[in-house]
Design an enzyme around this catalytic site. Structure first.
Site, mmCIF file in Angstrom:
data_model
loop_
_atom_site.group_PDB
_atom_site.id
_atom_site.type_symbol
_atom_site.label_atom_id
_atom_site.label_comp_id
_atom_site.label_asym_id
_atom_site.label_seq_id
_atom_site.Cartn_x
_atom_site.Cartn_y
_atom_site.Cartn_z
ATOM 1 N N LYS A 189 0.865 -1.194 0.000
ATOM 2 C CA LYS A 189 0.000 0.000 0.000
ATOM 3 C C LYS A 189 0.887 1.224 0.000
ATOM 4 O O LYS A 189 2.012 1.193 0.514
ATOM 5 C CB LYS A 189 -0.896 0.020 1.239
ATOM 6 C CG LYS A 189 -2.165 0.829 1.059
ATOM 7 C CD LYS A 189 -3.208 0.071 0.271
ATOM 8 C CE LYS A 189 -4.507 0.798 0.151
ATOM 9 N NZ LYS A 189 -5.568 -0.075 -0.347
HETATM 10 P P1 NAD Z 1 -13.314 7.315 -3.196
HETATM 11 O O1 NAD Z 1 -12.347 8.402 -2.944
HETATM 12 O O2 NAD Z 1 -13.747 7.069 -4.601
HETATM 13 O O3 NAD Z 1 -14.647 7.574 -2.324
HETATM 14 C C1 NAD Z 1 -14.597 7.778 -0.936
HETATM 15 C C2 NAD Z 1 -15.986 8.233 -0.454
HETATM 16 O O4 NAD Z 1 -15.986 8.247 0.965
HETATM 17 C C3 NAD Z 1 -16.392 9.630 -0.883
HETATM 18 O O5 NAD Z 1 -17.791 9.637 -1.144
HETATM 19 C C4 NAD Z 1 -16.089 10.484 0.364
HETATM 20 O O6 NAD Z 1 -16.909 11.630 0.434
HETATM 21 C C5 NAD Z 1 -16.435 9.507 1.476
HETATM 22 N N1 NAD Z 1 -15.700 9.768 2.726
HETATM 23 C C6 NAD Z 1 -14.371 9.930 2.874
HETATM 24 N N2 NAD Z 1 -14.059 10.106 4.174
HETATM 25 C C7 NAD Z 1 -15.219 10.032 4.858
HETATM 26 C C8 NAD Z 1 -15.580 10.138 6.234
HETATM 27 N N3 NAD Z 1 -14.648 10.347 7.182
HETATM 28 N N4 NAD Z 1 -16.879 9.987 6.580
HETATM 29 C C9 NAD Z 1 -17.825 9.761 5.642
HETATM 30 N N5 NAD Z 1 -17.567 9.683 4.324
HETATM 31 C C10 NAD Z 1 -16.285 9.812 3.933
HETATM 32 O O7 NAD Z 1 -12.685 6.009 -2.551
HETATM 33 P P2 NAD Z 1 -12.994 4.488 -2.923
HETATM 34 O O8 NAD Z 1 -12.018 4.039 -3.963
HETATM 35 O O9 NAD Z 1 -14.457 4.320 -3.151
HETATM 36 O O10 NAD Z 1 -12.551 3.759 -1.564
HETATM 37 C C11 NAD Z 1 -13.414 3.721 -0.435
HETATM 38 C C12 NAD Z 1 -12.910 2.683 0.537
HETATM 39 O O11 NAD Z 1 -12.875 1.401 -0.113
HETATM 40 C C13 NAD Z 1 -11.492 2.904 1.087
HETATM 41 O O12 NAD Z 1 -11.435 2.364 2.386
HETATM 42 C C14 NAD Z 1 -10.636 2.048 0.160
HETATM 43 O O13 NAD Z 1 -9.415 1.682 0.759
HETATM 44 C C15 NAD Z 1 -11.560 0.865 -0.031
HETATM 45 N N6 NAD Z 1 -11.316 0.059 -1.228
HETATM 46 C C16 NAD Z 1 -11.314 0.609 -2.467
HETATM 47 C C17 NAD Z 1 -11.112 -0.200 -3.580
HETATM 48 C C18 NAD Z 1 -11.186 0.347 -4.981
HETATM 49 O O14 NAD Z 1 -11.099 -0.462 -5.930
HETATM 50 N N7 NAD Z 1 -11.376 1.633 -5.185
HETATM 51 C C19 NAD Z 1 -10.874 -1.577 -3.418
HETATM 52 C C20 NAD Z 1 -10.905 -2.132 -2.123
HETATM 53 C C21 NAD Z 1 -11.130 -1.294 -1.041
#
Ligand code: NAD
Length: 417
Positions: A106
């Site tokens: 990461k």
């Molecule tokens: P992203 O940046 O596309 O979206 C994040 C969302 O979360 C946004 O809507 C933001 O407004 C909201 N957010 C952020 N901080 C917040 C808080 N403190 N309280 C409430 N809402 C909040 O990110 P993503 O790619 O969708 O990733 C989201 C989660 O999923 C992360 O934990 C990431 O590690 C995990 N994840 C992502 C992927 C991927 O393929 N993108 C894969 C596995 C896990």
């Protein structure tokens, strides 16, 4: 940061909980708790104003025992070394649960992407890539998008790394644009994996998918795709939160209309077909399934009591703290852990890397069929372990599976020299 929300403390407790069943020796557990390597880089970038600014970034490789390290890259003001290390550890365990031949990595850069221009973001990305180029590569460590990074940023990383080599190296990152060797189906893959997990879970508990009320925290890649896919399959998303507020409709939200509304206005606020609630209220909505898909440690000992859902499917990494999990488990809430539920992204990243290495590219239905099979297999592998040890949680079961696979690989390789 309290022990309940320090991500490395959380990893440590999760390993210990699984080891109550596995009974691995203490020295092997110590190895599993320590990442192989963490690189910190402090690098200058010339900003649009002509001044230099110093940025700090990290790349952590928790394990390369089962293959190259694999994991996302996060651009956020809240990145810390412990967060990056914990996220890298979860990637090792996630790849093991999904049974794909990767370890965990990461990375992150401490930056608020909203406060820099497009050109500054590109220069920051390229300089950071140059700084970590000594440890990444298609056979060593393969970054991917995470919070506030996307396909465009992956293209800059691929280009910067390739410039150093003198030839195109598409396999150095996944989540790339399709035109640069990205895989069809990658953008929606994590949300699709969460949705497949939900379907399998509901089948197991003999619940009707179309009648199950789901609330989703997060309107980004994972949250929005999960909500869109549940909606498109005839499911009922009663609530979803963005970055300021939460839309709620007990009869189910029209997710495509809400997406179009947010695309036009930038806000959930004002969407005519929903009640607008505060950001936090999404966690305590009256629903059957809660899908936290925003960020880590959002359900803690302070708010766990307010959760009304009977099931939590973790779309985000580490959204439920161990103290919250204890409270929720006592209440009978079933939690499907991140290392299983959100594995869809890394599974399709693996497919992307395989296609880059061939190089021969699959049609989207081939990718989606393979993803569906892999997610269903992972869900049932974990559920089988849960059945073998009555009373354990899905998280313990997933960690038993992951640690068993990871530790077996380490034992077979032995301790060099
Ligand atoms: P992203 O940046 O596309 O979206 C994040 C969302 O979360 C946004 O809507 C933001 O407004 C909201 N957010 C952020 N901080 C917040 C808080 N403190 N309280 C409430 N809402 C909040 O990110 P993503 O790619 O969708 O990733 C989201 C989660 O999923 C992360 O934990 C990431 O590690 C995990 N994840 C992502 C992927 C991927 O393929 N993108 C894969 C596995 C896990």
């Amino acid at each position: 940061m309290s022990n309940d929300t320090n991500p490395m403390e959380i990893v440590s407790k999760q390993i210990d909980a699984a080891n109550e069943i596995l009974q691995l020796p203490a020295d092997e557990v110590a190895c599993l708790k320590h990442p192989e390597r963490t690189l910190e880089v402090n690098f200058p970038v010339i900003m649009d104003s002509g001044h230099m600014e110093v940025f700090t970034g990290y790349r952590c490789q928790h394990s390369t025992a089962r293959g190259p390290a694999k994991g996302g890259l996060r651009f956020s003001p809240f990145v810390t070394p412990d967060e990056v290390k914990a996220l890298a550890s979860w990637m090792t365990f996630k790849c093991a649960v999904a049974n794909i031949p990767f370890g965990g990595g990461k990375g992150g850069v401490i930056i608020d992407t909203k406060k820099v221009s497009e050109h500054e973001l590109e220069r920051i990305t390229r300089r950071f890539t140059a700084e970590i180029s000594c440890i990444i590569g298609p056979d060593r460590d393969i970054p991917a998008p995470d919070m506030y990074t996307n396909a465009k940023i992956m293209a800059w990383i691929m280009d910067t790394y390739s410039m150093g080599k003198g030839y195109a190296v598409p396999g150095v990152v996944t989540g790339k644009p399709i035109e640069l060797g990205g895989s069809l189906g990658r953008t929606s893959a994590t949300g699709r994996g969460v949705t497949i997990t939900l379907q399998e879970l509901l089948k197991l508990y003999k619940m009707d998918f179309s009648k199950t009320r789901v609330a989703v925290q997060g309107f980004g890649n994972v949250g929005l795709w999960t909500a869109k896919l549940i909606h498109s399959l005839g499911g009922k998303v009663v609530g979803i939160s963005g970055f300021k507020s939460c839309a709620y409709n007990p009869d189910g939200l029209d997710i495509p209309k809400l997406e179009a509304w947010v695309a036009e206005t930038n806000f959930i606020k004002g969407f005519p077909q929903a009640e607008v609630l505060s950001l936090e209220e999404v966690l305590s909505l009256d629903c059957d399934v809660l899908i936290p898909a925003a960020t880590e440690a959002v359900i803690t000992a302070d708010n766990a009591d307010k959760v009304k859902a009977k099931f939590i499917v973790e779309g985000a990494n580490g959204p439920v703290t161990p103290a919250a999990e204890t409270i929720l488990t006592k209440k009978g809430v079933i939690i499907i852990p991140d290392i299983l539920a959100n594995a869809g992204g890394v599974i399709v990243s693996y497919f992307e890397w395989v296609q880059n290495n061939m190089p021969y590219y699959w049609e989207e239905d081939e990718v989606l069929n393979k993803l569906t099979r892999a997610m269903i297999k992972a869900f049932h592998d974990v559920d089988d372990i849960r059945s073998q040890y009555p009373g354990i949680t899905y998280r313990q079961a997933a960690y038993v599976l992951a640690l068993r696979r990871e530790n077996t690989a380490r034992r077979l390789r032995g301790c060099y020299p």
